[in-house]
Design a protein around this motif. Structure first.
Motif, PDB file in Angstrom:
ATOM      1  N   TRP A  28       0.490  -0.306   8.637  1.00  0.00           N
ATOM      2  CA  TRP A  28       1.441  -1.378   8.346  1.00  0.00           C
ATOM      3  C   TRP A  28       2.562  -0.917   7.428  1.00  0.00           C
ATOM      4  CZ3 TRP A  28       2.743  -6.293   9.569  1.00  0.00           C
ATOM      5  CH2 TRP A  28       3.404  -7.073   8.613  1.00  0.00           C
ATOM      6  N   ASN A  29       2.206  -0.300   6.311  1.00  0.00           N
ATOM      7  CA  ASN A  29       3.243   0.104   5.358  1.00  0.00           C
ATOM      8  C   ASN A  29       4.098   1.229   5.915  1.00  0.00           C
ATOM      9  OD1 ASN A  29       2.478  -1.616   3.007  1.00  0.00           O
ATOM     10  ND2 ASN A  29       0.546  -0.559   3.358  1.00  0.00           N
ATOM     11  N   GLN A  30       3.459   2.128   6.640  1.00  0.00           N
ATOM     12  CA  GLN A  30       4.224   3.235   7.224  1.00  0.00           C
ATOM     13  C   GLN A  30       5.236   2.702   8.238  1.00  0.00           C
ATOM     14  OE1 GLN A  30       2.012   6.688   8.428  1.00  0.00           O
ATOM     15  NE2 GLN A  30       3.502   7.219   9.996  1.00  0.00           N
TER      16      GLN A  30
ATOM     17  N   GLY B 196      -4.957   0.882   7.895  1.00  0.00           N
ATOM     18  CA  GLY B 196      -4.694   2.284   8.178  1.00  0.00           C
ATOM     19  C   GLY B 196      -5.623   2.788   9.266  1.00  0.00           C
ATOM     20  N   PRO B 197      -5.156   2.878  10.514  1.00  0.00           N
ATOM     21  CA  PRO B 197      -6.064   3.196  11.634  1.00  0.00           C
ATOM     22  C   PRO B 197      -6.495   4.670  11.712  1.00  0.00           C
ATOM     23  CG  PRO B 197      -4.061   2.075  12.387  1.00  0.00           C
ATOM     24  CD  PRO B 197      -3.822   2.528  10.989  1.00  0.00           C
TER      25      PRO B 197
ATOM     26  N   GLY C  74       0.834  -1.205   0.000  1.00  0.00           N
ATOM     27  CA  GLY C  74       0.000   0.000   0.000  1.00  0.00           C
ATOM     28  C   GLY C  74       0.863   1.247   0.000  1.00  0.00           C
ATOM     29  N   PRO C  75       0.270   2.405   0.240  1.00  0.00           N
ATOM     30  CA  PRO C  75       1.058   3.643   0.298  1.00  0.00           C
ATOM     31  C   PRO C  75       1.952   3.659   1.540  1.00  0.00           C
ATOM     32  CG  PRO C  75      -1.230   4.090   0.823  1.00  0.00           C
ATOM     33  CD  PRO C  75      -1.167   2.651   0.411  1.00  0.00           C
ATOM     34  N   ARG C  76       3.112   4.297   1.403  1.00  0.00           N
ATOM     35  CA  ARG C  76       4.090   4.320   2.488  1.00  0.00           C
ATOM     36  C   ARG C  76       3.615   5.125   3.689  1.00  0.00           C
ATOM     37  NH1 ARG C  76       9.417   6.604   0.160  1.00  0.00           N
ATOM     38  NH2 ARG C  76       7.810   7.721  -0.983  1.00  0.00           N
ATOM     39  N   ASP C  77       2.616   5.979   3.462  1.00  0.00           N
ATOM     40  CA  ASP C  77       2.211   6.876   4.541  1.00  0.00           C
ATOM     41  C   ASP C  77       0.760   6.617   4.923  1.00  0.00           C
ATOM     42  OD1 ASP C  77       1.490   7.652   2.077  1.00  0.00           O
ATOM     43  OD2 ASP C  77       2.561   9.549   2.116  1.00  0.00           O
ATOM     44  N   ASP C  78       0.434   5.366   5.207  1.00  0.00           N
ATOM     45  CA  ASP C  78      -0.958   5.006   5.493  1.00  0.00           C
ATOM     46  C   ASP C  78      -1.270   5.044   6.993  1.00  0.00           C
ATOM     47  OD1 ASP C  78       0.532   2.856   6.292  1.00  0.00           O
ATOM     48  OD2 ASP C  78      -0.624   1.347   5.222  1.00  0.00           O
TER      49      ASP C  78
ATOM     50  N   GLU D 117      12.694   1.708  -2.945  1.00  0.00           N
ATOM     51  CA  GLU D 117      11.356   1.376  -2.463  1.00  0.00           C
ATOM     52  C   GLU D 117      10.350   1.409  -3.602  1.00  0.00           C
ATOM     53  OE1 GLU D 117      11.699   4.754   0.329  1.00  0.00           O
ATOM     54  OE2 GLU D 117      10.793   3.389   1.777  1.00  0.00           O
ATOM     55  N   GLU D 118       9.359   0.545  -3.511  1.00  0.00           N
ATOM     56  CA  GLU D 118       8.223   0.675  -4.423  1.00  0.00           C
ATOM     57  C   GLU D 118       6.958   0.405  -3.625  1.00  0.00           C
ATOM     58  OE1 GLU D 118       8.699  -1.028  -8.275  1.00  0.00           O
ATOM     59  OE2 GLU D 118       6.581  -0.776  -8.753  1.00  0.00           O
ATOM     60  N   GLU D 119       5.971   1.308  -3.770  1.00  0.00           N
ATOM     61  CA  GLU D 119       4.743   1.161  -2.981  1.00  0.00           C
ATOM     62  C   GLU D 119       3.568   0.791  -3.872  1.00  0.00           C
ATOM     63  OE1 GLU D 119       3.893   4.884  -1.072  1.00  0.00           O
ATOM     64  OE2 GLU D 119       4.423   6.025  -2.830  1.00  0.00           O
TER      65      GLU D 119
END
Lengths: 371, 306
Positions: free
Chosen positions: A53-55, A233-234, A46-50, A74-76
């Motif tokens: 998890w990804n963040q 993404g909480p 997913g996006p790096r800034d979610d 990196e690849e998102e």
């Protein structure tokens, strides 16, 4: 860099048949570079800034970027399809990655297994405990943090910061990792407040903002005054709960800035412990371990610094719980019943016992159902 | 279930209907205008997502959420204009263009939206209409965003305007019979482009509701296909703006059933209850497609009807 670009171009020009010849200048240029720089590829689902998890992975990667001689590629937003194999392959062939990290569950089988077979000189690591030494290539492996330990601490802090003792949990899917987090929140809460309950609502999806907001509202309407969650993404859950004036515990990454009034603490991964260890070992030329798992005792999870929602006694009890976990104090002290009354945990298990990895039940005290 | 629990579920459904329905309503109304003129714009999901992103970004930079709503409408108009103009070229299929526009809108929203996932932007304040009640759940359900009422006013205006004004007549005529429109000296292409622009505006505003009111934040999974479902709503609302309101409310209420039932302890089978909106869509589609009235209400120039 000129050399890299030349080989990159020749690689692109050559067809599948020419791959072997094109790799030749590549191989020659590499040893000179490898002394100075280590390239590490990481793929996110997913996006790096979610805020999730990804963040958590991306934050660890940012720390790694400041280590001298380490280059991070990196690849998102890479889906769990053939696309992840292509991303990883281009990181190996075009960017010269020596270690490739796949951070999503579905990347492993078959994509990373196939790639590891195809590129035996490259190391592959996957963020879940799926690797099996009898079945999978030796240059592949897994790493995982037992986040439920930090959720246990959340439970302790939540129960002592709550007026009603009712904790609401917005969960994505009833898989063992999620169930273990829910049960750990309950056991943490009950360790300091025996009448505490955890009410869970499953949304059925990893990311479904509207339903997550509905679930949060429904839990608050049902009387829960602390809300926590396990979704990708909480952000929506935390913001909705803050808007309703209840307290919150976070998940995956720090959500403290989202809830200036009600944030208590949150369960966070500390992937940088693993990632910097990998980078160090590769720089020294050591072989990477195939499996790395951990929790509080080896600095692989943490709790977000306490927010305004945490009461002094909650902070004291949570700090004590963290010390206990570091010393190896078990979370699952048996015998324990599930919420239908069957004994599901017959005895006390160590926090890393594989028996607990296959959890398929909600413990007594959790209101909700997994089907 | 005890009466208390039934009440909780009903209040949750009422609240859900009001909270969740607004984006559906705006997109469905926008699509109604476009389809009444004889074109289908499947790309409104793109307008919704781009509108959501832009509204959030503008609100964050200026501190004025309502300016964000306008910007979202503007972005929707731009996408609508693009769709309208491309579809006016000879032998262009409006459905295919719509799907392309959807990917385009979502793509630029994700591309430019990256820096806005983290920050918190000022949101649209709801009107506290439930202060008379001492039930907190009901108070929450009745904290209604002004955009919800704007949507209802727009729907009533459209319903009246399409039936009773000259502009409404021209739009309907262009949608029902291009030949008659031409005979009266109306330029059908111009009407359709304008109708698509107007529809795009409303869909963009619907997106602003998603990011600025409920759930009220920008991220890439925000819409989860609501723009597409709203296009389907138009068909079972039979191109009637008032029925669009009802359909959107029903959809919102159905979406709230899953979480609400789990909250009162009916937690078995939540996958089934979470699927309620989609099951509902299927049944209503079957029911409305079987009746002759639906095919009569469809604008005659729609490419799927012709």
């Amino acid at each position: 860099m000129t050399v890299t670009r030349l080989s990159r171009r020749s690689l692109l020009k050559s067809g599948a048949a020419g791959l072997a010849t094109a790799a030749l200048p590549f191989g020659l240029s590499r040893p000179a570079m490898a002394q100075e720089a280590l390239t590490l590829g990481v793929v996110y689902v997913g996006p790096r800034d979610d805020f999730g998890w990804n963040q958590a992975h991306a934050v660890a990667m940012e720390i790694l970027k400041s280590v001298p001689n380490v280059t991070v590629i990196e690849e998102e937003n890479v889906p769990e399809t053939d696309a992840c194999a292509k991303s990883m392959e281009s990181m190996i062939n075009l960017d010269g990655a020596k270690l490739v990290l796949g951070t999503s569950f579905g990347y492993f089988d078959p994509f990373m297994i196939d790639l590891a077979t195809k590129y035996p000189d490259i190391q592959f690591r996957h963020a879940a405990p799926l690797w099996n030494k009898d079945k999978h290539p030796a240059n592949l492996g897994g790493y995982f943090c037992y986040l439920n330990q930090a959720h246990y601490v959340d439970g302790v802090a939540a129960a002592l910061s709550s007026a009603s003792g009712k904790i609401g949990f917005v969960a994505a899917k009833p898989i063992p990792t999620v169930l273990s987090n829910i049960n750990s929140v309950l056991l943490g809460a009950r360790s300091v407040r025996p009448d505490a309950t955890v009410q869970v609502i499953f949304t059925g999806e990893w990311s479904m903002p509207v339903r997550e907001a509905e679930a949060t509202n429904a839990l608050v309407d049902a009387g829960c005054d602390v809300i926590t969650c396990h979704v990708d993404g909480p952000k929506v859950v935390i913001e909705t709960a803050e808007g309703r004036g209840v307290k919150t515990c976070g998940h995956n990454a720090s959500q403290a800035p989202l809830a200036p009034k009600g944030f208590i603490t949150g369960a966070e991964y500390k992937w940088e412990t693993i990632y910097t260890m990998y980078a160090d070992m590769l720089a020294k030329g050591e072989a990477l371990p195939n499996v790395v798992v951990g929790g509080y005792h080896n600095d692989m999870v943490r709790n977000t610094p306490y927010g305004a929602g945490a009461t002094p006694e909650a902070i004291a009890a949570a700090d004590a719980a963290i010390e206990g976990l570091k010393a190896g104090k078990p979370i699952y002290v048996g015998p324990l019943k599930d919420n239908a009354g069957n004994v599901v945990i017959d005895k006390t298990y160590d926090n890393y016992d594989p028996f607990l990895d296959g959890m398929g039940y909600l413990l007594e005290g959790v209101i909700g159902s997994i089907t | 279930m005890s009466p208390d629990e039934i009440l909780t579920v009903l209040i949750a459904m009422l609240g859900g209907a009001i909270r969740v329905s607004t984006p559906f309503m705006f997109v469905a109304l926008g699509e109604t205008i476009t389809e009444k003129s004889g074109r289908i714009n499947l790309g409104l999901e793109g307008n919704l997502v781009l509108g959501a992103m832009l509204a959030y970004a503008i609100s964050y930079h200026t501190g004025q959420p309502w300016l964000g709503v306008l910007a979202a409408g503007g972005a929707g108009m731009f996408l609508g204009l693009l769709h309208g103009l491309i579809c006016s070229l000879p032998r262009v299929n409006d459905i295919a263009v719509g799907i392309a526009m959807m990917s385009f809108g979502i793509g630029i929203a994700f591309f430019f939206g990256k820096p806005y996932i983290q920050p918190s932007a000022p949101r649209l304040e709801g009107l506290p209409l439930g202060t008379w009640s001492d039930n907190p759940a009901l108070r929450q359900a009745l904290e209604i965003n002004p955009l919800f009422f704007v949507g209802i006013v727009v729907a009533i205006f459209l319903w009246w305007g399409l039936a009773n004004t000259r502009t409404g007549l021209i739009v309907r005529m262009t949608g029902d019979s291009e030949a008659s429109a031409r005979a009266l000296g109306v330029n059908p292409i111009r009407v359709r482009v304008l109708a698509t622009v107007a529809g795009g505006f409303l869909a963009g505003v619907g997106g602003a509701f998603l990011s600025l009111s409920y759930p009220g934040s920008w991220n890439e999974g925000l819409s989860s296909g609501q723009g597409l479902m709203a296009v389907a709503l138009v068909i079972f609302a039979r191109w009637n703006p008032l029925r669009c309101i009802a359909a959107a409310l029903l959809f919102g209420a159905a979406g709230a059933i899953g979480p609400a039932l789990q909250s009162v302890g009916i937690s078995q089978g939540y996958y089934f209850f979470n699927a309620a909106p989609y099951i509902l869509t299927l049944f209503i589609m079957i029911a409305s497609a079987r009746s002759g009235a639906a095919s009569q209400a469809a604008p005659g120039e729609l490419s799927i009807v012709k």
